[in-house]
Design an enzyme around this catalytic site. Sequence first.
Site, short mmCIF file in Angstrom:
data_model
loop_
_atom_site.label_atom_id
_atom_site.label_comp_id
_atom_site.label_asym_id
_atom_site.label_seq_id
_atom_site.Cartn_x
_atom_site.Cartn_y
_atom_site.Cartn_z
N ASP A 180 -11.05 3.00 3.46
CA ASP A 180 -11.49 1.63 3.39
C ASP A 180 -12.93 1.26 3.02
O ASP A 180 -13.19 0.27 2.78
CB ASP A 180 -10.75 0.86 4.58
CG ASP A 180 -9.80 -0.20 4.54
OD1 ASP A 180 -9.23 -0.28 3.42
OD2 ASP A 180 -9.03 -0.56 5.41
N GLN A 239 -4.71 -1.65 9.36
CA GLN A 239 -4.61 -2.85 8.91
C GLN A 239 -5.20 -4.14 9.81
O GLN A 239 -4.85 -3.86 10.87
CB GLN A 239 -3.03 -3.14 8.52
CG GLN A 239 -2.99 -4.34 7.94
CD GLN A 239 -3.50 -4.51 6.43
OE1 GLN A 239 -3.31 -3.62 5.69
NE2 GLN A 239 -4.15 -5.65 6.09
N LYS A 297 0.82 -1.21 -0.29
CA LYS A 297 -0.02 0.13 -0.11
C LYS A 297 0.79 1.40 -0.01
O LYS A 297 0.52 2.13 -0.66
CB LYS A 297 -0.96 -0.02 1.18
CG LYS A 297 -2.09 -1.18 1.08
CD LYS A 297 -2.99 -1.18 2.29
CE LYS A 297 -3.80 -2.30 2.06
NZ LYS A 297 -4.56 -3.01 3.34
#
Length: 291
Positions: free
Chosen positions: A120, A97, A53
Site C-alpha cells: 500500500d 484495509q 482486490k
Amino acid sequence: MTAQLIDGNALAASIRTDVARRAAALTARGHRPGLAVILVGEDPASQVYVRHKVKDCEESGLHSVLERQAASISEAALLARIEALNADPAIDGILVQLPLPPHIDAGKVIEAISPAKDVDGFSIVSAGALMIGRPGFRACTPYGCMKMLESIGCDPRGKHAVVIGRSNIVGKPMAMLLLQANATVTICHSATPDLAHHTRQADIVVAAVGKLSMLTADMVKPGAVVIDVGMNRDAQGKLCGDVDFAGVSAVAGHLTPVPGGVGPMTRAMLLVNTLEAAERRWRAVQEPGTP
Ligand code: NAP
C-alpha cells in the site's frame, strides 16, 4: 474545448494484462506472487473493496489470502497476525484495509508490516523512501495518477502542478511524485485562501479532497490536465468526483472521469506493487546481495 477523457478502465486493463504476464513468468520459475488482505470488522464499503482486490489477484494469476477478523480483535492479536504474514514465504504483499476500529492504532498496524511487503506504500519507510527519492513502494492512488499522465504523453517536467489535498495517502505522495518528475508543485488544502488563484495557473490539477464538484470550470486553465481522485455521492446516490465534470470538460484538455478513472488505476497499481514485491524477493533469494 472538449476535454479528452483518460480512460482508467482501459489503462488498468492493460496494466493487469502486463501483471498477469509477469506473474505467470515468476510462477513458472517457482514463485507465485501472493497478497494477503486483512479485513477487520464488517464495514460494508471495506467489504466491497477487499472483494475487488482479491478478485483482481485471481484474475491476474496472483495468489491471494483474505483474512477476516472480528471488529473485537485486540491490537496485540492483529499485530501478531501481521508478524506471521511478514514471515510467510508465500506472501509478498500485506494490506490492512482501513479504517480500523477505534481501539486499534492504525499507525502502529501499518508500521508492523515489513517494509518489503508494504504494497500500500503507507508506512514511514515507504513515505521516507519517496521523500528522498529512493526505490520503495509508491502509494497506489498517486502512482496510478502518474501512470495516467504518462498514458497521454504528459511529462510533468517544467509544468506547474497543483495538488488539492495533503493527506498522507493521496495528496502528499502525489505532490512528491510530481516533484520527482520535475514539475513545479503547489499543494493546496483547507486553509489555502483563494484556491482558484492557484488552480487557474496549473497545467496539471489533481483534486483529492472529497467534496462533490468543488473544482469548477472557472478554476481551470484552458487545456489543463485534470485528475479527479475524489469519490463522493451526489443527492441521487451516484458516484461523483471532486470535479464539476460537465463544466470542467468544456475547459480542460484532458480529464479523468468518476467512475472509471482513478479508482480502477488504484486497484491496478496494488497488483503492480505486489508483483514488484514478489520479483524483488525472488531476486534476493536467487541472487543474494543484489538490491
Ligand atoms: P482526506 O484525508 O480527507 O484529505 C482531504 C484533503 O482535502 C485534506 O488535506 C484537506 O485539507 C483538503 N481539503 C478539504 N477541504 C478543502 C477545501 N475546501 N479546499 C482545499 N482543500 C480542502 O482524504 P483523502 O484520503 O486524501 O481522499 C480524498 C478523496 O479522494 C476522497 O474523496 C476519497 O474518497 C478519494 N480517494 C479516492 C481513491 C481512488 O482510488 N479513487 C483513493 C483514495 C482516496 P486539510 O489537510 O487542511 O484538512
